[in-house]
Design a protein around this motif. Structure first.
Motif: not given
Length: 267
Positions: A94-101, A226-237, A204-208
């Protein structure tokens, strides 16, 4: 006030930043650094604010934004030639994701191991107690308070106690390093970065390109999120490997191939 975190850099090549989780230190990564160096990476390990050898400011709120700002300022201080691959574990996710935002130009790819991401506080409290190692012990206040304020002040006593609480997944040296925190850095970080962090908003806004690595027997994960993340973002595996909360130790080869982007290395 922002703090520069403790880092160790070695190797040469493409930059990869390895951010330790709660209670973590560079010792968590050290067995695997040679493989990353062979794959052509320069590695920098980072201890989170309040843990390991990083500053442990008494007056810090240890909020998610405070952690994220400290991490971003630390990476900026490294003066890397460009965006890096950033790898996180458990609470550092979560720290990394917030930093990325807040500072999206620092990372070109994310690898998130056993992410401590939850859709709501109730789910976070229930699942985070099932990590199968030290973190599960620390979820309950009285036990955590006693260990941090009494036992951890005497490291030669604390280290063998920590070893007794582990599930034998991690090397003894990694477990012994878990004493390097304070009650305040632990309790506030756990509350702000795990229990109260909104995993849905953080993702909700991962772009990489983002690889999420989980252990097939890890019951501490919010698998629905985690499954929702993968289904909503093509960049997430999402990758499911053998083991519980530390796939780097239980399915090393597969985990390293994901971290390196399937580059070859000598095992």
């Amino acid at each position: 006030m922002s703090h520069i975190l403790y880092t160790e850099t070695s190797g040469s090549g493409q930059d990869i930043v390895l951010v330790s989780g709660m209670f973590g230190t560079p010792r968590y990564w050290e067995l695997y650094l040679p493989y990353l160096h062979q794959a052509g990476f320069r590695t920098t390990t980072v201890d989170l604010l309040g843990f390991g050898r990083s500053p442990k400011p008494w007056n810090s709120d240890y909020s998610l934004d405070t952690h994220a700002t400290a991490l971003s300022q630390t990476i900026l201080s490294l003066q890397l030639p460009g965006p890096a691959v950033i790898v996180g574990l458990s609470m550092s996710v979560p720290v990394i994701l917030r930093m990325h935002q807040l500072t999206p130009d620092l990372a070109k790819r994310l690898v998130l191991l056993s992410p401590a991401l939850y859709s709501d506080p109730a789910t976070a409290k229930e699942l985070s107690s099932k990590t199968g190692n030290l973190s599960g012990v620390f979820v309950r206040g009285p036990v955590a308070w006693f260990i941090c304020n009494t036992v951890c002040r005497v490291p030669f006593v604390a280290k063998p106690i920590y070893l007794l609480m582990d599930d034998n997944t991690l090397p003894a040296g990694v477990i012994k390093d878990a004493v390097y925190h304070t009650w305040r850095s632990y309790s506030r970080s756990f509350k702000n970065c795990i229990l109260q962090a909104d995993g849905t908003k953080l993702t909700d806004d991962i772009g990489i390109s983002t690889d999420i690595v989980t252990g097939e027997d890890d019951t501490s994960l919010d698998t629905q999120l985690l499954a929702t993340m993968q289904s909503m973002h093509q960049s997430v595996t999402v990758h499911t490997l053998k083991g519980v909360h530390h796939p780097l130790y239980t399915d090393t080869d597969a985990c390293l191939r994901i971290i390196t982007g399937n580059k070859q290395y000598k095992s």
